[in-house]
Write a protein that holds these residues in place. Structure first.
Motif, PDB file in Angstrom:
ATOM      1  N   ASN A 122      15.002  10.141 -24.334  1.00  0.00           N
ATOM      2  CA  ASN A 122      16.248  10.382 -23.600  1.00  0.00           C
ATOM      3  C   ASN A 122      16.090  10.374 -22.079  1.00  0.00           C
ATOM      4  N   HIS A 123      15.006   9.792 -21.551  1.00  0.00           N
ATOM      5  CA  HIS A 123      14.779   9.805 -20.111  1.00  0.00           C
ATOM      6  C   HIS A 123      14.361   8.462 -19.530  1.00  0.00           C
ATOM      7  N   GLY A 124      13.709   7.601 -20.271  1.00  0.00           N
ATOM      8  CA  GLY A 124      13.211   6.342 -19.720  1.00  0.00           C
ATOM      9  C   GLY A 124      11.780   6.114 -20.142  1.00  0.00           C
ATOM     10  N   SER A 125      10.955   5.703 -19.200  1.00  0.00           N
ATOM     11  CA  SER A 125       9.577   5.375 -19.540  1.00  0.00           C
ATOM     12  C   SER A 125       8.606   5.897 -18.480  1.00  0.00           C
ATOM     13  N   LEU A 126       7.348   5.979 -18.888  1.00  0.00           N
ATOM     14  CA  LEU A 126       6.245   6.338 -18.014  1.00  0.00           C
ATOM     15  C   LEU A 126       5.263   5.185 -18.096  1.00  0.00           C
ATOM     16  N   VAL A 127       4.975   4.548 -16.965  1.00  0.00           N
ATOM     17  CA  VAL A 127       4.081   3.396 -16.919  1.00  0.00           C
ATOM     18  C   VAL A 127       2.931   3.718 -15.974  1.00  0.00           C
ATOM     19  N   VAL A 128       1.710   3.401 -16.392  1.00  0.00           N
ATOM     20  CA  VAL A 128       0.542   3.654 -15.553  1.00  0.00           C
ATOM     21  C   VAL A 128      -0.252   2.368 -15.353  1.00  0.00           C
ATOM     22  N   GLY A 129      -1.062   2.341 -14.316  1.00  0.00           N
ATOM     23  CA  GLY A 129      -1.928   1.212 -14.026  1.00  0.00           C
ATOM     24  C   GLY A 129      -2.998   1.623 -13.041  1.00  0.00           C
ATOM     25  N   LYS A 130      -3.969   0.736 -12.837  1.00  0.00           N
ATOM     26  CA  LYS A 130      -5.057   1.048 -11.907  1.00  0.00           C
ATOM     27  C   LYS A 130      -4.588   1.059 -10.459  1.00  0.00           C
ATOM     28  N   ASP A 131      -3.464   0.388 -10.197  1.00  0.00           N
ATOM     29  CA  ASP A 131      -2.874   0.381  -8.861  1.00  0.00           C
ATOM     30  C   ASP A 131      -1.377   0.110  -9.007  1.00  0.00           C
ATOM     31  N   LEU A 132      -0.672   0.132  -7.902  1.00  0.00           N
ATOM     32  CA  LEU A 132       0.779  -0.047  -7.928  1.00  0.00           C
ATOM     33  C   LEU A 132       1.179  -1.406  -8.499  1.00  0.00           C
ATOM     34  N   ARG A 133       0.455  -2.453  -8.146  1.00  0.00           N
ATOM     35  CA  ARG A 133       0.780  -3.796  -8.635  1.00  0.00           C
ATOM     36  C   ARG A 133       0.697  -3.858 -10.160  1.00  0.00           C
ATOM     37  N   GLN A 134      -0.375  -3.329 -10.729  1.00  0.00           N
ATOM     38  CA  GLN A 134      -0.532  -3.360 -12.177  1.00  0.00           C
ATOM     39  C   GLN A 134       0.547  -2.530 -12.870  1.00  0.00           C
ATOM     40  N   ALA A 135       0.855  -1.363 -12.336  1.00  0.00           N
ATOM     41  CA  ALA A 135       1.912  -0.529 -12.921  1.00  0.00           C
ATOM     42  C   ALA A 135       3.258  -1.242 -12.843  1.00  0.00           C
ATOM     43  N   HIS A 136       3.529  -1.911 -11.739  1.00  0.00           N
ATOM     44  CA  HIS A 136       4.777  -2.658 -11.579  1.00  0.00           C
ATOM     45  C   HIS A 136       4.868  -3.794 -12.593  1.00  0.00           C
ATOM     46  N   LEU A 137       3.795  -4.545 -12.753  1.00  0.00           N
ATOM     47  CA  LEU A 137       3.797  -5.639 -13.734  1.00  0.00           C
ATOM     48  C   LEU A 137       3.994  -5.110 -15.156  1.00  0.00           C
ATOM     49  N   ARG A 138       3.397  -3.980 -15.453  1.00  0.00           N
ATOM     50  CA  ARG A 138       3.582  -3.387 -16.785  1.00  0.00           C
ATOM     51  C   ARG A 138       5.021  -2.915 -16.972  1.00  0.00           C
ATOM     52  N   ALA A 139       5.628  -2.370 -15.925  1.00  0.00           N
ATOM     53  CA  ALA A 139       7.027  -1.937 -16.018  1.00  0.00           C
ATOM     54  C   ALA A 139       7.934  -3.134 -16.273  1.00  0.00           C
TER      55      ALA A 139
END
Length: 87
Positions: A36-53
């Protein structure tokens, strides 16, 4: 491995106990769905987290479109083992 569904999300991650609980639930996964809130995405850096999102959003849209079209047929174990996502 599927994405975890985290049901205990009770606010922002500014709260240390909430953050630690979410990290524990995440385990080795790259992302989790916050009920009921969205998602939590992690990565080794901002670029990787953004691509995963972006990837999570794209996959979610495709799943929704398949559902609107009448649903899909799940892959059997042999097909799943040969899937590009399992390699």
């Amino acid at each position: 491995m599927g994405s975890p569904l985290y049901n205990e999300y009770e606010g922002t991650f500014e709260n240390e106990a909430t953050s630690l609980s979410a990290v524990e639930a995440l385990g080795d996964a790259k992302w989790a769905l916050l009920a009921n809130h969205g998602s939590l995405v992690v990565g080794k850096d901002l670029r990787q987290a953004h691509l995963r999102a972006i990837t999570l959003e794209w996959r979610s849209k495709r799943a929704y479109e398949v559902e609107l079209a009448g649903g899909g047929k799940p892959l059997n174990d042999d097909e799943s083992d040969q899937s590009i996502y399992r390699r």
